[in-house]
Write a protein that holds these residues in place. Structure first.
Motif, short mmCIF file in Angstrom:
data_model
loop_
_atom_site.label_atom_id
_atom_site.label_comp_id
_atom_site.label_asym_id
_atom_site.label_seq_id
_atom_site.Cartn_x
_atom_site.Cartn_y
_atom_site.Cartn_z
N TYR A 153 0.75 -1.43 0.14
CA TYR A 153 0.13 0.03 0.04
C TYR A 153 0.94 1.38 0.12
N THR A 154 2.09 1.33 0.71
CA THR A 154 2.86 2.32 0.93
C THR A 154 3.22 2.79 -0.66
N ARG A 155 3.64 1.89 -1.41
CA ARG A 155 4.13 2.26 -2.82
C ARG A 155 2.86 2.18 -3.83
N TRP A 156 1.83 1.85 -3.70
CA TRP A 156 0.73 1.64 -4.84
C TRP A 156 -0.50 2.35 -4.33
N GLY A 157 -0.70 2.43 -3.25
CA GLY A 157 -2.01 3.21 -2.54
C GLY A 157 -3.06 2.54 -2.63
N ASP A 158 -4.31 3.15 -3.15
CA ASP A 158 -5.59 2.35 -3.25
C ASP A 158 -5.76 2.05 -4.79
N TRP A 159 -5.12 1.08 -5.19
CA TRP A 159 -5.03 0.68 -6.45
C TRP A 159 -6.52 -0.29 -6.64
N PRO A 160 -7.20 -0.81 -5.70
CA PRO A 160 -8.58 -1.37 -5.95
C PRO A 160 -9.43 -0.43 -6.62
N LEU A 161 -9.10 0.87 -6.61
CA LEU A 161 -10.11 1.93 -7.42
C LEU A 161 -10.13 1.87 -8.65
N LEU A 162 -9.07 1.79 -9.31
CA LEU A 162 -8.87 1.31 -10.73
C LEU A 162 -9.73 0.28 -11.22
N PRO A 163 -9.70 -0.80 -11.02
CA PRO A 163 -10.64 -1.68 -11.52
C PRO A 163 -12.13 -1.46 -11.27
N ALA A 164 -12.22 -0.86 -9.99
CA ALA A 164 -13.63 -0.52 -9.62
C ALA A 164 -14.11 0.52 -10.46
N ALA A 165 -13.41 1.48 -10.94
CA ALA A 165 -13.76 2.70 -11.82
C ALA A 165 -13.84 2.15 -13.28
N ALA A 166 -13.05 1.10 -13.72
CA ALA A 166 -13.19 0.57 -15.15
C ALA A 166 -14.55 -0.28 -15.08
N LEU A 167 -14.84 -1.29 -14.19
CA LEU A 167 -15.86 -1.82 -14.23
C LEU A 167 -17.07 -1.19 -14.25
N LEU A 168 -17.27 0.08 -13.51
CA LEU A 168 -18.31 1.03 -13.42
C LEU A 168 -18.41 1.56 -14.90
N LEU A 169 -17.42 2.11 -15.34
CA LEU A 169 -17.59 2.62 -16.76
C LEU A 169 -17.97 1.86 -17.89
N LEU A 170 -17.36 0.45 -17.73
CA LEU A 170 -18.04 -0.62 -18.74
C LEU A 170 -19.47 -0.86 -18.49
N SER A 171 -19.86 -0.83 -17.32
CA SER A 171 -21.36 -1.17 -16.87
C SER A 171 -22.16 -0.15 -17.30
N LEU A 172 -21.83 1.07 -17.17
CA LEU A 172 -22.56 2.18 -17.58
C LEU A 172 -22.74 1.96 -19.17
N GLY A 173 -21.77 1.90 -19.79
CA GLY A 173 -21.81 1.79 -21.32
C GLY A 173 -22.61 0.66 -21.83
N VAL A 174 -22.41 -0.71 -21.11
CA VAL A 174 -23.42 -1.68 -21.53
C VAL A 174 -24.71 -1.49 -21.13
N ALA A 175 -24.96 -0.65 -19.91
CA ALA A 175 -26.53 -0.27 -19.71
C ALA A 175 -27.02 0.60 -20.70
N LEU A 176 -26.35 1.71 -21.10
CA LEU A 176 -26.79 2.56 -22.27
C LEU A 176 -27.23 2.04 -23.50
N ARG A 177 -26.21 1.10 -23.87
CA ARG A 177 -26.47 0.49 -25.04
C ARG A 177 -27.63 -0.50 -25.36
N ARG A 178 -28.00 -0.92 -23.98
CA ARG A 178 -29.05 -1.96 -23.99
C ARG A 178 -30.23 -1.05 -23.87
N ARG A 179 -30.34 -0.05 -23.26
CA ARG A 179 -31.35 1.11 -22.90
C ARG A 179 -31.86 1.37 -24.46
N ARG A 180 -30.86 1.68 -25.25
CA ARG A 180 -31.18 2.21 -26.82
C ARG A 180 -31.53 1.15 -27.44
N ARG A 181 -31.35 -0.16 -27.31
CA ARG A 181 -32.12 -1.24 -28.16
C ARG A 181 -33.32 -1.37 -27.63
#
Length: 500
Positions: free
Chosen positions: A472-500
């Motif tokens: 943690y001293t070196r890399w800090g709160d690294w779990p935020l990166l996969p969390a943010a990536a997953l959330l952005l992917l989820s928003l993109g998929v949800a918007l695409r399904r809504r358009r369909r």
């Protein structure tokens, strides 16, 4: 099975939904009531650690099943009530009850909105994907609370597990974010088990099993890590704690006399600690108060004390710079064994409403003959970034003068223990009005005294001085990166399904 509806009116905001899930066996009112009770019984005083893993479950069930804006307002109202009652547990003199509302209402609204946002995404993406959307949202919300809220780390999920030392070892890998992500994974998987049936239920059970397996592995790794016995060289340290007068003690008539007696008391306790072999003495936060004209004399007395006894003294004190409106200079000065001043530090993170001058600049780390050491004041260490800065500079021992009140004792000191684990640093926290403790770099308690005045106000122990490097001293709160990536992917998929 037909779900019980709260209202027989045709325009009820809650739509009945027939299913065979376990969640459908209870009315929505029951889930909201259970969620409120679980939330109140977690965090702060009277915390039940096991319930910290279960508290989000009723809210996720309710959020997924509620429909309509009126139902959303109902959930927000219940969440606000729950968080206000939870905050009420830390209220005791001298804190006003209005503080519970000031904190509980905005936190409750933000938390409720997070649950509603999760439910909207989960309906588009499906229950299994929804498990990991919640993990991402909860992880990002914990981080947002720490960096964007004046209360710092007070609202994070990991605080419900402050006495689970094996689990807390995860903080050395990914900080509070990693602990919170694991807790969210377990809760969301359990909520999916309760809301699904048929094939969906079997899939939910598989993900819950995976989450529980990771929990067992984390606990096993934590136990293995705590088996480490040697922590390197040590130094004899003493936390010197000022004692507040009890109700049966007559208070001196004047403020000047109270300040004089307090100063005499602190130096007398320090004399006793030095006689008992302490080489480094640390006063509790604001141990004495002086007027600006008296500060030079106090500093000279502290320097002379350190020189005469050949000890290092970290003197925490308050200068009353202004009385109307009240403005204090809350700081410490660190003196070497030759009486030389090594460091003057002003509190960087005042607590909400605290009338003090705000310190700025880097968090200092000193190179001493016995190792690298750092200092901060109380609330500063409710912000992990402050501690990580000192850990990255190599600090092996942190001195944290503090002051608490009954409503947060010993909770606040145990929160500081997480900073020790994250940075691999020993931490000495002398506390006026609360429990004083010394932790090693693994968060193990080396010494402690209570707040009842039955220990002469002196915590004397051997403190490790060598840092234990952490991921943690070196890399800090690294779990935020996969969390943010997953959330952005989820928003993109949800918007695409809504358009369909």
């Amino acid at each position: 099975m037909s779900e019980h509806n709260w209202s027989a009116e045709p325009h009820s905001p809650i739509k009945a939904k027939a299913d065979a899930s376990l969640a459908a066996r209870l009315p929505l009112a029951a889930w909201l009531l259970i969620g409120t009770l679980l939330m109140v019984l977690t965090q702060h005083r009277w915390n039940i650690a096991l319930l910290g893993w279960l508290a989000p479950v009723p809210w996720l069930i309710a959020a997924e099943r509620l429909r309509g804006w009126r139902a959303g307002l109902l959930l927000l109202g219940c969440a606000t009530l729950a968080l206000t009652l939870q905050t009420l547990k830390i209220i005791s003199a001298p804190m006003p009850y209005s503080m519970a509302v000031a904190i509980g209402v905005p936190v409750g609204l933000i938390t409720g909105l997070m649950w509603l946002a999760w439910a909207a995404l989960q309906r588009r993406l499906g229950p299994i994907w929804g498990i990991y959307v919640y993990v991402a949202l909860a992880t990002l919300m914990d981080w947002g609370s720490v960096v964007g809220s004046p209360t710092g780390a007070w609202g994070v999920s990991a605080n419900s597990q402050l006495e689970n030392l094996p689990l807390l070892q995860l903080a050395s890998l990914g900080g509070l974010s990693l602990i919170g992500a694991l807790m969210a994974w377990v809760a969301a998987s359990l909520a999916a088990v309760l809301t699904q049936s048929g094939r969906g239920l079997r899939a939910a059970w598989a993900h819950l099993a995976a989450a529980l397996l990771c929990l067992l592995l984390a606990l096993g790794w934590g136990v293995w890590r705590l088996d480490r016995l040697e922590m390197g060289p040590t130094l004899a340290v003493a936390g010197v704690v000022g004692q507040r007068p009890t109700s049966d003690q007559p208070a001196p008539a004047s403020r000047a006399e109270r300040a004089r007696l307090r100063q005499e008391d602190m130096f007398a306790r320090s004399e006793l600690a030095a006689q008992r072999g302490a080489k480094l003495l640390v006063w509790s936060e604001g141990a004495v108060q002086v007027e600006p004209a008296q500060e030079a004399a106090l500093r000279e007395r502290a320097a002379d004390f350190a020189r005469r006894h050949g000890v290092e003294l970290l003197m925490a004190y308050v200068v009353i710079t202004q009385t109307s409106p009240l403005l204090l200079d809350n700081k410490f000065e660190w003196f070497g064994p030759d009486g030389a001043g090594l460091l003057v530090y002003r509190k960087h993170k005042p607590a909400p409403g605290e009338p003090v001058m705000v310190g700025s600049g880097p968090m200092p780390v000193l190179q001493r003959p016995w190792g690298k050491a750092a200092g901060a004041i109380c609330y500063d260490y409710d912000f992990p970034s402050q501690a990580r800065e000192q850990a990255r500079a190599g600090a092996g021992l942190v001195l944290l003068p503090s002051g608490d009140w009954r409503g947060i004792d010993p909770y606040h000191t145990l929160m500081a223990r997480l900073r020790a684990i994250e940075g691999g640093m020993a931490l000495l926290r002398p506390v006026e009005g609360g429990s004083s403790m010394l932790f090693d770099a693994l968060g193990r308690q080396r010494a402690a005294i209570g707040a009842q005045g039955d220990s002469e106000g002196i915590l004397l122990a051997q403190a490790p001085t060598q840092q234990l490097p952490t991921f943690y001293t070196r890399w800090g709160d690294w779990p935020l990166l996969p969390a943010a990536a997953l959330l952005l992917l989820s928003l993109g998929v949800a918007l695409r399904r809504r358009r369909r």
